[in-house]
Design a protein around this motif. Structure first.
Motif, PDB file in Angstrom:
ATOM      1  N   SER A   1      66.687 -72.218 -26.912  1.00 56.02           N
ATOM      2  CA  SER A   1      65.294 -72.037 -27.305  1.00 56.02           C
ATOM      3  C   SER A   1      64.424 -71.748 -26.078  1.00 56.02           C
ATOM      4  O   SER A   1      64.739 -72.160 -24.963  1.00 56.02           O
ATOM      5  CB  SER A   1      64.788 -73.273 -28.036  1.00 56.02           C
ATOM      6  N   PRO A   2      63.310 -71.040 -26.289  1.00 52.85           N
ATOM      7  CA  PRO A   2      62.425 -70.707 -25.174  1.00 52.85           C
ATOM      8  C   PRO A   2      61.766 -71.962 -24.615  1.00 52.85           C
ATOM      9  O   PRO A   2      61.593 -72.949 -25.324  1.00 52.85           O
ATOM     10  CB  PRO A   2      61.394 -69.768 -25.791  1.00 52.85           C
TER      11      PRO A   2
ATOM     12  N   PRO B   1      53.473 -62.960 -21.985  1.00 54.07           N
ATOM     13  CA  PRO B   1      54.881 -62.732 -21.648  1.00 54.07           C
ATOM     14  C   PRO B   1      55.763 -63.869 -22.187  1.00 54.07           C
ATOM     15  O   PRO B   1      55.291 -64.984 -22.411  1.00 54.07           O
ATOM     16  CB  PRO B   1      54.879 -62.737 -20.114  1.00 54.07           C
ATOM     17  N   HIS B   2      57.035 -63.590 -22.367  1.00 53.36           N
ATOM     18  CA  HIS B   2      57.969 -64.604 -22.862  1.00 53.36           C
ATOM     19  C   HIS B   2      58.335 -65.587 -21.760  1.00 53.36           C
ATOM     20  O   HIS B   2      58.626 -66.746 -22.046  1.00 53.36           O
ATOM     21  CB  HIS B   2      59.237 -63.946 -23.414  1.00 53.36           C
ATOM     22  N   GLN B   3      58.326 -65.144 -20.524  1.00 49.81           N
ATOM     23  CA  GLN B   3      58.724 -65.997 -19.404  1.00 49.81           C
ATOM     24  C   GLN B   3      57.559 -66.889 -18.965  1.00 49.81           C
ATOM     25  O   GLN B   3      56.471 -66.397 -18.679  1.00 49.81           O
ATOM     26  CB  GLN B   3      59.189 -65.136 -18.224  1.00 49.81           C
ATOM     27  N   ARG B   4      57.796 -68.204 -18.939  1.00 50.75           N
ATOM     28  CA  ARG B   4      56.764 -69.137 -18.499  1.00 50.75           C
ATOM     29  C   ARG B   4      56.733 -69.167 -16.979  1.00 50.75           C
ATOM     30  O   ARG B   4      57.725 -68.894 -16.318  1.00 50.75           O
ATOM     31  CB  ARG B   4      57.033 -70.543 -19.046  1.00 50.75           C
TER      32      ARG B   4
ATOM     33  N   SER C   1      55.577 -75.245 -23.615  1.00 51.41           N
ATOM     34  CA  SER C   1      54.432 -75.560 -22.773  1.00 51.41           C
ATOM     35  C   SER C   1      54.377 -77.058 -22.495  1.00 51.41           C
ATOM     36  O   SER C   1      54.618 -77.862 -23.385  1.00 51.41           O
ATOM     37  CB  SER C   1      53.137 -75.123 -23.467  1.00 51.41           C
TER      38      SER C   1
ATOM     39  N   HIS D   1      47.842 -65.458 -19.656  1.00 58.73           N
ATOM     40  CA  HIS D   1      48.703 -64.482 -18.980  1.00 58.73           C
ATOM     41  C   HIS D   1      48.414 -64.499 -17.480  1.00 58.73           C
ATOM     42  O   HIS D   1      47.296 -64.259 -17.059  1.00 58.73           O
ATOM     43  CB  HIS D   1      48.401 -63.108 -19.579  1.00 58.73           C
TER      44      HIS D   1
ATOM     45  N   CYS E   1      53.572 -66.400 -18.662  1.00 57.09           N
ATOM     46  CA  CYS E   1      52.578 -67.102 -19.458  1.00 57.09           C
ATOM     47  C   CYS E   1      52.594 -68.543 -18.984  1.00 57.09           C
ATOM     48  O   CYS E   1      53.578 -69.026 -18.415  1.00 57.09           O
ATOM     49  CB  CYS E   1      52.847 -66.967 -20.951  1.00 57.09           C
TER      50      CYS E   1
ATOM     51  N   ASP F   1      47.841 -70.877 -24.221  1.00 56.21           N
ATOM     52  CA  ASP F   1      48.503 -70.221 -23.092  1.00 56.21           C
ATOM     53  C   ASP F   1      47.680 -69.023 -22.645  1.00 56.21           C
ATOM     54  O   ASP F   1      46.883 -68.477 -23.414  1.00 56.21           O
ATOM     55  CB  ASP F   1      49.905 -69.750 -23.477  1.00 56.21           C
TER      56      ASP F   1
END
Length: 73
Positions: free
Chosen positions: A2-3, A60-63, A6, A15, A28, A13
């Motif tokens: 899973s991603p 973005p998908h990447q934190r 936060s 950017h 993000c 969130d």
């Protein structure tokens, strides 16, 4: 797998964009972490790297790496 989640799920969130040379990296992160990071970064600027909060509605998908470390000023 899973991603990543936060560290402050109730907070929106935002950017974060970091640019160096021809490399553009988007992350993000929760608003507090992104703004604390930018406050720190802008107080010690480096001429070849820029960092900014982008208000484009895109997350973005990447934190952002080590996001939890930036929750407190």
């Amino acid at each position: 797998m899973s991603p990543p989640v936060s560290p402050r799920p109730a907070e929106p969130d935002t950017h974060l964009r970091v640019i160096t040379g021809g490399l553009v990296v988007d992350f993000c992160g929760c608003r507090t972490a992104v703004r604390n990071f930018l406050h720190h970064w802008l107080s010690r600027p480096h001429p070849s790297i820029t960092a900014s909060e982008i208000m484009d509605g895109f997350l973005p998908h990447q934190r952002m790496p080590c996001e939890a470390l930036w929750l407190n000023p």
